[in-house]
Design a protein around this motif. Structure first.
Motif, short mmCIF file in Angstrom:
data_model
loop_
_atom_site.label_atom_id
_atom_site.label_comp_id
_atom_site.label_asym_id
_atom_site.label_seq_id
_atom_site.Cartn_x
_atom_site.Cartn_y
_atom_site.Cartn_z
N LEU A 245 0.84 -1.19 0.00
CA LEU A 245 0.00 0.00 0.00
C LEU A 245 0.88 1.25 0.00
O LEU A 245 2.03 1.21 0.44
N ASP A 246 0.32 2.35 -0.49
CA ASP A 246 1.00 3.63 -0.41
C ASP A 246 0.64 4.36 0.88
O ASP A 246 1.40 5.21 1.37
N ALA A 247 -0.53 4.03 1.43
CA ALA A 247 -1.00 4.65 2.67
C ALA A 247 -2.13 3.79 3.21
O ALA A 247 -2.65 2.91 2.51
N ASN A 248 -2.49 4.04 4.46
CA ASN A 248 -3.73 3.42 4.96
C ASN A 248 -4.51 4.44 5.77
O ASN A 248 -3.99 5.47 6.20
N TYR A 249 -5.78 4.12 5.97
CA TYR A 249 -6.72 5.05 6.61
C TYR A 249 -7.71 4.21 7.42
O TYR A 249 -8.67 3.70 6.88
N PHE A 250 -7.39 4.02 8.70
CA PHE A 250 -8.27 3.21 9.55
C PHE A 250 -8.02 3.44 11.03
O PHE A 250 -8.83 3.05 11.86
N GLN A 251 -6.90 4.09 11.38
CA GLN A 251 -6.45 4.11 12.76
C GLN A 251 -6.26 5.52 13.29
O GLN A 251 -6.17 6.49 12.53
N HIS A 252 -6.17 5.62 14.62
CA HIS A 252 -5.86 6.89 15.26
C HIS A 252 -4.41 6.86 15.74
O HIS A 252 -3.74 5.82 15.71
N ILE A 253 -3.91 7.99 16.19
CA ILE A 253 -2.50 8.12 16.55
C ILE A 253 -2.09 7.21 17.72
O ILE A 253 -1.04 6.57 17.66
N PRO A 254 -2.88 7.12 18.81
CA PRO A 254 -2.48 6.21 19.89
C PRO A 254 -2.31 4.76 19.41
O PRO A 254 -1.39 4.07 19.86
N TYR A 255 -3.18 4.33 18.50
CA TYR A 255 -3.04 2.96 17.97
C TYR A 255 -1.77 2.85 17.13
O TYR A 255 -1.02 1.86 17.24
N GLN B 224 5.31 -1.93 19.22
CA GLN B 224 5.24 -3.39 19.31
C GLN B 224 5.90 -4.08 18.13
O GLN B 224 6.40 -5.21 18.28
N HIS B 225 5.93 -3.43 16.97
CA HIS B 225 6.44 -4.08 15.76
C HIS B 225 7.74 -3.47 15.24
O HIS B 225 8.22 -3.84 14.16
N ASN B 226 8.28 -2.51 15.98
CA ASN B 226 9.54 -1.87 15.59
C ASN B 226 9.46 -1.27 14.18
O ASN B 226 10.37 -1.43 13.36
N THR B 227 8.35 -0.60 13.91
CA THR B 227 8.15 0.06 12.61
C THR B 227 8.18 1.57 12.81
O THR B 227 8.18 2.07 13.93
N ASP B 228 8.20 2.30 11.71
CA ASP B 228 8.23 3.76 11.81
C ASP B 228 7.20 4.40 10.87
O ASP B 228 7.50 5.34 10.13
N LEU B 229 5.98 3.88 10.92
CA LEU B 229 4.88 4.48 10.17
C LEU B 229 4.54 5.82 10.82
O LEU B 229 4.66 5.99 12.03
N VAL B 230 4.10 6.79 10.00
CA VAL B 230 3.85 8.13 10.53
C VAL B 230 2.50 8.68 10.08
O VAL B 230 1.89 8.20 9.13
N LYS C 239 7.57 6.37 6.87
CA LYS C 239 8.30 7.58 7.20
C LYS C 239 8.98 8.15 5.95
O LYS C 239 9.67 7.45 5.22
N GLY C 240 8.78 9.42 5.70
CA GLY C 240 9.33 10.09 4.52
C GLY C 240 8.31 10.29 3.42
O GLY C 240 8.36 11.26 2.67
N ASP C 241 7.34 9.37 3.34
CA ASP C 241 6.34 9.45 2.28
C ASP C 241 5.31 10.54 2.53
O ASP C 241 4.57 10.92 1.62
N GLN C 242 5.25 11.05 3.77
CA GLN C 242 4.30 12.12 4.07
C GLN C 242 4.60 13.39 3.28
O GLN C 242 3.75 14.27 3.15
N ASN C 243 5.81 13.47 2.73
CA ASN C 243 6.20 14.65 1.95
C ASN C 243 5.98 14.47 0.45
O ASN C 243 6.21 15.41 -0.32
N LYS C 244 5.54 13.29 0.04
CA LYS C 244 5.29 13.05 -1.38
C LYS C 244 4.07 13.84 -1.86
O LYS C 244 3.09 13.99 -1.13
N LYS C 245 4.16 14.33 -3.08
CA LYS C 245 3.10 15.18 -3.63
C LYS C 245 1.75 14.47 -3.63
O LYS C 245 0.72 15.06 -3.25
N ALA C 246 1.71 13.20 -4.03
CA ALA C 246 0.44 12.47 -4.13
C ALA C 246 -0.21 12.31 -2.76
O ALA C 246 -1.44 12.41 -2.63
N ILE C 247 0.60 12.08 -1.73
CA ILE C 247 0.07 11.94 -0.38
C ILE C 247 -0.49 13.28 0.11
O ILE C 247 -1.57 13.35 0.71
N LYS C 248 0.25 14.36 -0.17
CA LYS C 248 -0.23 15.69 0.21
C LYS C 248 -1.53 16.03 -0.50
O LYS C 248 -2.45 16.63 0.09
#
Length: 279
Positions: free
Chosen positions: A80-90, A97-103, A242-251
């Motif tokens: 996926l390029d992004a997901n949309y289902f969760q809030h920040i605390p989750y 728990q998974h040693n990831t760096d999703l933002v 992490k880093g993809d938040q600056n991509k034009k398509a995401i913005k």
């Protein structure tokens, strides 16, 4: 013959260059963005954004998930390029728990969380020792406790961050809150089956996520015994690597979801069960 061969080579070169130019232009004008989402309301909101993003040269593909684990796994593995289902605390808990760096790429809406009951029509009627069915999503425990606290059923202890509060115990007592009403929290279950449990289980209270409540045709504003307000810190977000938040398509995606068209859709379609966020 040599002259013909030269012209043939020139023509072939022109065609190749033209094809390359067309391909590059086409890719730039029709970038595909694949976003994973819960069915309701996330996927419904994204589908309303498809024609708006199309005008910006982005083909939005929506992939629906029915759980809270696979969308982050798919995002991490670049399915996926992004997901949309969760809030920040989750998201924060998942990363830990998974040693990831999703933002977080942008807050989109709030789904006011609800406590439901078939047994009680008024909070004041809740008896001492009432049973509470919750989900196995530990990131929601503080949220549930905050809701119960608004009605004086529990009291989160001084110095405890309400968002981080849990049902963890020490020496037989809850560490993060005082159980004023001596509520009995039942064995947590998958959040997707909470609405079904609400219909068939004998528990007194049910803490149900709004997206699953809506799928089960529950109206949070009418059916919830206790309902979260708009000031909730649990806004649902667009999450990316992490880093993809600056991509034009995401913005562009986030901008469209913050647009008046989408915000008006959320307000009118969900009638207060889902609230738009524009920050």
């Amino acid at each position: 013959m040599k002259k013909l061969t030269a012209w043939t080579l020139i023509l072939a070169l022109v065609l190749v260059l033209a094809a390359c130019g067309k391909s590059t232009s086409g890719n730039a004008a029709n970038q595909t963005l694949t976003v994973g989402a819960s069915a309701v309301p996330h996927a419904e909101i994204l589908k309303k954004a498809i024609p708006l993003l199309k005008k910006k040269g982005i083909d939005l593909k929506v992939k629906v998930f029915q759980d809270y684990v696979l969308p982050n796994k798919a995002l991490t593995s670049k399915q996926l390029d992004a997901n949309y289902f969760q809030h920040i605390p989750y998201l924060d808990l998942y990363n830990k728990q998974h040693n990831t760096d999703l933002v977080n790429a942008g807050k989109i809406h709030i789904e006011p969380f609800g406590i439901y009951s078939k047994k009680y029509k008024d909070v004041s009627s809740i008896k001492d020792g009432a049973t509470v069915q919750i989900s196995n999503n530990k990131a929601e425990q503080g949220r549930i406790l905050l809701l119960l606290q608004t009605k004086g059923l529990v009291k989160i202890k001084s110095g405890i961050d309400p968002v981080a509060a849990t049902l963890d115990q020490k020496n037989g007592k809850y560490k993060d809150f005082d159980n004023i009403k001596h509520l009995k929290f039942l064995q947590p279950i998958d959040p997707a089956i909470l609405p079904k449990a609400y219909q068939h289980s004998a528990a007194d209270l049910f803490a149900i996520n709004t997206n699953f409540a809506l799928q089960a045709n529950l109206d949070p504003k009418k059916d919830a015994l206790i309902l979260e307000g708009a000031s909730s810190p649990y806004a649902n977000i667009i999450a990316v690597r992490k880093g993809d938040q600056n991509k034009k398509a995401i913005k562009e995606l986030v901008n469209v979801l913050h647009s008046k068209t989408i915000q008006d859709f959320i307000t009118k379609h969900y009638k207060g069960a889902v609230l738009p966020v524009s920050e």
